[in-house]
Enzyme design. Structure first.
Site, PDB file in Angstrom:
ATOM      1  N   SER A   1      41.543  45.098  47.182  1.00 27.19           N
ATOM      2  CA  SER A   1      41.175  46.088  46.180  1.00 27.19           C
ATOM      3  C   SER A   1      39.668  46.208  46.092  1.00 27.19           C
ATOM      4  CB  SER A   1      41.710  45.659  44.823  1.00 27.19           C
ATOM      5  OG  SER A   1      41.053  44.474  44.415  1.00 27.19           O
ATOM      6  N   LYS A   2      39.244  47.227  45.425  1.00 24.30           N
ATOM      7  CA  LYS A   2      37.824  47.461  45.231  1.00 24.30           C
ATOM      8  C   LYS A   2      37.178  46.229  44.594  1.00 24.30           C
ATOM      9  CE  LYS A   2      34.321  50.493  44.563  1.00 24.30           C
ATOM     10  NZ  LYS A   2      33.447  49.559  45.249  1.00 24.30           N
ATOM     11  N   ARG A   3      37.863  45.720  43.596  1.00 25.02           N
ATOM     12  CA  ARG A   3      37.348  44.589  42.847  1.00 25.02           C
ATOM     13  C   ARG A   3      37.176  43.318  43.680  1.00 25.02           C
ATOM     14  NH1 ARG A   3      38.551  43.222  36.784  1.00 25.02           N
ATOM     15  NH2 ARG A   3      38.159  41.004  37.071  1.00 25.02           N
TER      16      ARG A   3
END
Length: 489
Positions: A259-261
């Site tokens: 994910s982006k995170r």
RNA sequence: GCCGCGUUCGUCUAGGGGUCUAGGACGCCGCCCUCUCACGGCGGUAACACGGGUUCAAAUCCCGUACGCGGUACCA
């Protein structure tokens, strides 16, 4: 004729996993002499990002994946944006409604949430809107015809749901996993048409894949659980489903979704744009991505896009999720770089170098690339060689400590004198001069060469000393030697 | 919770009943090359999730368990 599609949603920058999906589709299309379609799935107006479509196009072009049919390329099966095809979805929905394969429902979001909560609380296996619960809800199956018409006439919000018959088994063949089966009791009555009149992914996808003559659907594994809904839709509409191939997911190096995170935390770019900006070569990214979930069955690792087209096969796609590895990508990038001519590296390094050092001559850039190409991981790393594009403004502390001795200033100054007398200033002549100096002074070669490297480059690592001197140029070398001799004691 | 998919070195993977004392690549370590750093070459480290079957024989087939991932939206 094979027809495949890449069907991203324009909700942001193209994700690296999306590029892999596009790549596999592209490879199959090219290998079979088929067609690669780009379809923009912009049915979610709340997540729509206007700039996203351009980023998708730019990213595909950067990677070398040429689109045959799409919103900007055109084609006989257009339009290629789902927001421009709403009439077709409406038509399909009407047919499903007429045939009793779908029904209108009026329940509000709150009512459905309440249903789920209650089912959950009561410990049922299925929690959604399905054959087990639709009889309790407000829809065309529980209301009489007059009531439905009345609510429709009043303009009440409503959706159209797929009527999934219970007690059946949906089977389909997945090209990478073999036969997959789902019980219809576990499949919800999926919304097909939203209350804003737009289709959901499931409906639009099936209608378009059929209308566009798509023969092979290659997509991420996250779609596997909704494939039975799609198969049911094809059946209800009387259409033949395409072949399905669900790709293993790309996971973060720590496991889990990339994910982006998580990627940010690990310093891994997630968007294609970021790879481009970080200085990765498209050939490397493509090669790396191809190997994330696929392998050729041979020991060859370095592939061009054309070689991938040749070697690719759906049968050799793996089944388990693959963790992303920046180390491996970096290695691929180095491999690509070493195959490039210095002129080409210079072209790719230019933006970074000029951003840091201002305008530079093409010849200086090529000279730098020739000198350093074995030692850089990315073309843009050339910009780090300050000593080739500017002044030596500081000296590496640890190297200084280790290499700069009491006699260094004197030896460096003397070497400068000898170079001044050297009219040739070639790799050979500068080396001879240094060996002669070491001999005359009765010191080891290292006693001279390391301080000279420090004085002329400011750092301890680099290409061969004499090629480096010649690249820097005689006057500058002599000047730097003298300045270091004066400044460093 | 339920449904689905998966599980070979740290990572990407080969292998799909005997040829497996499990092969390759990345990473890591060592050596060689060498003026440094790289490149390159050579070598090393390191894996069949677990338990039951089936079979003369299982990393390979079957079942179960565990674990991981995905799905469970009027998002795709």
């Amino acid at each position: 004729m094979t027809r495949v599609r890449f069907a991203p949603s324009p909700t942001g920058l193209l994700h690296i996993g999306g590029l892999r999906t596009a790549l596999y589709n592209y490879l199959l299309a090219r290998q079979t002499g088929g067609v690669f379609v780009l379809r923009i799935e912009d049915t979610d107006r709340t997540r729509f990002v206007p700039e996203a479509e351009k980023d998708i196009l730019d990213s595909l072009a950067w990677a070398g994946l040429t689109v045959d049919e799409g919103p900007t390329q055109g084609g006989d099966a257009g339009p290629y944006r789902q927001s421009e095809r709403t009439a077709r979805y409406r038509e399909a929905v009407d047919r499903l409604l007429d045939d009793g394969h779908a029904y209108i429902a009026f329940d509000t979001a709150e009512e459905i949430a309440e249903l789920r909560e209650r089912r959950q609380r009561e410990g049922h296996d299925s929690t959604g809107y399905s054959a087990a619960t639709r009889g309790e809800m407000t829809n065309a199956l529980t209301l009489d015809v007059g009531q439905v018409q009345q609510r429709l006439d009043a303009g009440d919000d409503h959706v159209v749901r797929l009527k999934v018959e219970p007690g059946q088994t949906v089977r389909f063949e997945d090209a990478v996993r073999g036969e997959v089966a789902f019980e219809t009791d576990t499949v919800d009555d999926q919304v097909l048409l939203k209350s804003d009149g737009m289709p959901t992914y499931h409906l639009a996808n099936v209608v378009d894949d059929h209308a566009m003559g798509i023969t092979d659907v290659i997509r991420g594994e996250e779609w596997l659980p909704s494939t039975p809904k799609h198969v049911l839709l094809y059946d209800a509409l009387g259409w033949k489903p395409p072949r399905f191939a669900h790709l293993p997911l790309i996971m973060s190096p720590t496991g889990g979704k990339l994910s982006k995170r998580s990627a940010d935390r690990l310093g891994i770019p997630v968007n294609v744009r970021q790879y481009r900006e970080a200085g990765y070569e498209p050939e490397a990214v493509v090669n790396f991505l191809a190997f994330l979930g696929w392998n050729p069955g041979t020991e060859q690792e370095g592939f061009t896009l054309d070689e991938l087209v040749e070697a690719f096969s759906v049968e050799r796609i793996g089944t388990s999720g693959a963790q992303f590895s920046l180390d491996k990508l970096n290695w691929f990038n180095g491999q690509v770089l070493r195959e490039l001519e210095p002129e080409e590296i210079a072209v790719r390094a230019r933006p970074e170098v000029e951003a840091k050092h201002g305008a530079v001559d093409a010849s200086a850039l090529v000279a730098a690339a020739t000198l350093l190409r074995e030692r850089i991981e990315k073309a843009s790393d050339l910009a780090d060689a300050d000593y080739l594009f500017g002044e030596v403004t500081s000296y590496d502390e640890t190297a200084l400590k280790k290499r700069w001795k009491d006699d260094s200033a004197r030896l460096v100054a003397t070497y400068a004198d000898r170079l001044e007398a050297d009219s040739e200033f070639t790799e050979a002549s500068t080396e001879v001069a240094m060996r002669q100096l070491a001999e005359d002074e009765e010191v080891g070669f290292g006693r001279v060469i390391h301080p000279v490297r420090l004085a002329t480059t400011g750092v301890s690592a680099g290409a061969g000393m004499f090629e480096t001197l010649v690249t820097i140029g005689r006057d500058t070398v002599i000047e730097r030697l003298r300045r270091a001799a004066a400044e460093l004691t």
